[in-house]
Enzyme design. Structure first.
Site, PDB file in Angstrom:
ATOM      1  N   THR A  72       0.828  -1.202   0.000  1.00 24.90           N
ATOM      2  CA  THR A  72       0.000   0.000   0.000  1.00 24.90           C
ATOM      3  C   THR A  72       0.866   1.257   0.000  1.00 24.90           C
ATOM      4  O   THR A  72       0.605   2.209  -0.746  1.00 24.90           O
ATOM      5  CB  THR A  72      -0.934  -0.006   1.244  1.00 24.90           C
ATOM      6  OG1 THR A  72      -1.736  -1.188   1.194  1.00 24.90           O
ATOM      7  CG2 THR A  72      -1.818   1.218   1.287  1.00 24.90           C
ATOM      8  N   ASN A 150      -5.729  -9.434  -7.704  1.00 27.36           N
ATOM      9  CA  ASN A 150      -5.705 -10.201  -6.464  1.00 27.36           C
ATOM     10  C   ASN A 150      -6.928 -11.094  -6.288  1.00 27.36           C
ATOM     11  O   ASN A 150      -6.865 -12.112  -5.625  1.00 27.36           O
ATOM     12  CB  ASN A 150      -5.579  -9.264  -5.258  1.00 27.36           C
ATOM     13  CG  ASN A 150      -6.474  -8.061  -5.343  1.00 27.36           C
ATOM     14  OD1 ASN A 150      -6.418  -7.292  -6.311  1.00 27.36           O
ATOM     15  ND2 ASN A 150      -7.324  -7.890  -4.352  1.00 27.36           N
ATOM     16  N   GLN A 178       0.706  -9.048  -6.376  1.00 22.89           N
ATOM     17  CA  GLN A 178       0.343 -10.465  -6.508  1.00 22.89           C
ATOM     18  C   GLN A 178       1.216 -11.195  -7.532  1.00 22.89           C
ATOM     19  O   GLN A 178       1.239 -12.419  -7.549  1.00 22.89           O
ATOM     20  CB  GLN A 178      -1.136 -10.607  -6.912  1.00 22.89           C
ATOM     21  CG  GLN A 178      -2.115 -10.114  -5.856  1.00 22.89           C
ATOM     22  CD  GLN A 178      -2.112 -10.948  -4.574  1.00 22.89           C
ATOM     23  OE1 GLN A 178      -1.605 -12.078  -4.541  1.00 22.89           O
ATOM     24  NE2 GLN A 178      -2.654 -10.398  -3.502  1.00 22.89           N
ATOM     25  N   SER A 198       5.042  -6.501  -2.255  1.00 19.08           N
ATOM     26  CA  SER A 198       4.791  -6.586  -0.818  1.00 19.08           C
ATOM     27  C   SER A 198       5.368  -7.884  -0.277  1.00 19.08           C
ATOM     28  O   SER A 198       5.100  -8.960  -0.830  1.00 19.08           O
ATOM     29  CB  SER A 198       3.282  -6.547  -0.594  1.00 19.08           C
ATOM     30  OG  SER A 198       2.994  -6.816   0.749  1.00 19.08           O
ATOM     31  N   GLY A 199       6.133  -7.787   0.816  1.00 22.25           N
ATOM     32  CA  GLY A 199       6.811  -8.963   1.366  1.00 22.25           C
ATOM     33  C   GLY A 199       5.877 -10.098   1.752  1.00 22.25           C
ATOM     34  O   GLY A 199       6.140 -11.257   1.440  1.00 22.25           O
ATOM     35  N   CYS A 324      -9.066  -7.280   2.365  1.00 25.28           N
ATOM     36  CA  CYS A 324      -9.089  -5.894   2.828  1.00 25.28           C
ATOM     37  C   CYS A 324     -10.480  -5.291   2.710  1.00 25.28           C
ATOM     38  O   CYS A 324     -10.826  -4.381   3.439  1.00 25.28           O
ATOM     39  CB  CYS A 324      -8.109  -5.059   2.017  1.00 25.28           C
ATOM     40  SG  CYS A 324      -6.629  -5.940   1.594  1.00 25.28           S
TER      41      CYS A 324
HETATM   42  N1  PLP Z   1      -2.073  -4.482  -4.183  1.00 26.77           N
HETATM   43  C1  PLP Z   1      -2.596  -5.699  -4.346  1.00 26.77           C
HETATM   44  C2  PLP Z   1      -2.874  -6.204  -5.727  1.00 26.77           C
HETATM   45  C3  PLP Z   1      -2.878  -6.494  -3.233  1.00 26.77           C
HETATM   46  O1  PLP Z   1      -3.405  -7.711  -3.404  1.00 26.77           O
HETATM   47  C4  PLP Z   1      -2.605  -5.984  -1.934  1.00 26.77           C
HETATM   48  C5  PLP Z   1      -2.960  -6.761  -0.733  1.00 26.77           C
HETATM   49  O2  PLP Z   1      -3.843  -7.602  -0.764  1.00 26.77           O
HETATM   50  C6  PLP Z   1      -2.031  -4.706  -1.829  1.00 26.77           C
HETATM   51  C7  PLP Z   1      -1.775  -3.979  -2.971  1.00 26.77           C
HETATM   52  C8  PLP Z   1      -1.678  -4.124  -0.501  1.00 26.77           C
HETATM   53  O3  PLP Z   1      -0.502  -4.714  -0.015  1.00 26.77           O
HETATM   54  P1  PLP Z   1      -0.116  -4.587   1.551  1.00 26.77           P
HETATM   55  O4  PLP Z   1      -1.034  -5.512   2.287  1.00 26.77           O
HETATM   56  O5  PLP Z   1       1.307  -5.017   1.614  1.00 26.77           O
HETATM   57  O6  PLP Z   1      -0.303  -3.181   1.913  1.00 26.77           O
END
Ligand code: PLP
Length: 386
Positions: A72, A150, A178, A198-199, A324
């Protein structure tokens, strides 16, 4: 009861090798990488190594990697940091199926006078490239289009899109949260300017992410303070997270093809058995251009949440829409954008696998699901009416 974890697009298990690499950084090697002393210097060396490992997975140079706290943050930084560099340009192009980490930011900048174009997708979740071509103009500051979705796993033709965008001199960002670790990437040969990962989606811990910034791309600093991350993202580094992410990227790069074919086999087995054994269900998304680990299936006449609760009783973890946004009663914005009928969108379930799933888990789930669906359909008022 054993847990069968099919929710790897929400988050993944930290690999044992990753945890082992991180452990000494808590109580033994806890120095600050910015310190002058040798103790701190050792930590700086660990971060340099992690940067190389991430660059290895992405096929770019280590100097193009900025560590962040999550996907994010990387998405926010890419969008806001680009717009700040081109204040005279007032248009952003994205898609209707982005993660909220991109869509919410775009909708927010709209309140500040920007024109935001959300490209549509067809009923298989494919983006309309002709619409993109028409929308690209001199007023466009940024195009942000995800690598892989996702919810459905649909993979967009990102290299082709990046080439189109580069041809018009506009900055191109892709949310590859993803895709990283599942799709082969060679950013040094690509027209992608900015890429988020994202880790915790690739067996590293939560709380660490990356923004790749192609050399020469103009981006304003997004956290101000010290000189960390070349002054672009100040703040003492999350050293264990960064080291863990480095190791996770190394593991992903080493095993990418082999793992993909194993995971794809398991996903396909699960998916075809469900489609065969459960009447009135449909696959959502472009079957031929998908991540190898994801399947999104709609079960007509029943609620996705009810299915999840019943599966949970058998220890099976899946998801309906993105983790989310779950908690909201609205059906997934991704499935709605694809024109999936309301009743089918409500009854959608996403199964997302990882290298840690086994065939035994898939067989167990195949055995349990038909009875769950039958039971819920017996209770459904919609089935009786129809
Ligand atoms: N972008 C995508 C496509 C995601 O699937 C996600 C999390 O599900 C994010 C961004 C956000 O990542 P983070 O949870 O590391 O903030």
């Amino acid at each position: 009861m054993k847990t069968v974890y099919f929710d790897n697009n929400a988050t993944t298990k930290v690999a044992e090798e990753v945890a082992a690499e991180m452990k000494p950084l808590f109580c033994e090697l806890y120095g600050n990488p910015s310190s002058m002393h040798t103790f701190g210097g050792q930590i700086g060396q660990k971060i340099r190594r992690a940067r190389e490992q991430v660059a290895g997975l992405l096929g770019c140079s280590p100097g193009e990697i900025i560590f962040t706290s999550c996907g994010t943050e990387s998405d926010n930084a890419a969008i806001k940091g680009t717009l700040a560099m081109y204040p005279h340009k007032r248009k952003v192009i994205t898609t209707r199926v982005e993660h909220p980490a991109v869509l919410t930011v775009c909708r927010e900048v709209e309140n500040h006078g920007y024109t935001v174009v959300e490209l549509s997708v067809d009923n298989a979740g494919r983006v309309d490239l002709e619409e993109l071509e028409k929308e690209l103009d001199e007023d466009t500051a940024l195009v942000s289009i995800m690598y892989a979705n996702n919810e459905t796993g649909v993979v967009f033709p990102i290299e082709k899109i990046a080439e189109m965008v580069a041809g018009s001199g506009v900055v191109f960002h892709t949310d590859a949260v993803q895709a990283a670790g599942k799709m082969p990437l060679k950013l040094s040969e690509s027209n992608i300017d900015l890429l988020s990962l994202s880790g915790h989606k690739l067996h590293a811990p939560k709380g660490v992410g990356v923004l790749y910034v192609k050399k020469g791309t103009r981006l304003s600093p997004f956290m101000m303070g010290g000189h960390q991350e070349g002054g672009r993202r100040a703040g003492t580094e999350n050293v264990p997270g960064i080291v863990g992410l480095g190791k996770a990227c190394e593991l992903a790069a080493e095993n990418l093809e082999e793992e993909n074919s194993r995971v794809r086999y398991l996903r396909d087995k699960l998916e075809s058995a469900i489609l065969e054994k459960c009447p009135d269900c449909r696959l959502n998304g472009d079957k031929d251009n998908r991540l190898p680990n994801t399947t999104n299936i709609s079960f007509e006449y029943i609620e996705g949440e009810a299915i999840l609760l019943m599966l949970d009783k058998h220890g099976i973890c899946a998801s309906s829409g993105s983790a989310c946004t779950s908690g909201s009663l609205e059906p997934s914005h991704v499935l709605r954008a694809m024109g999936v009928p309301f009743t089918a969108a409500h009854g959608s379930v996403r199964f997302s696998l990882s290298r840690y799933n086994t065939e035994e888990e898939v067989d167990y789930t195949i055995e349990k699901i038909p009875a769950v669906i039958d039971r819920l359909r017996e209770l459904s008022p919609f089935v009786k009416k129809s």
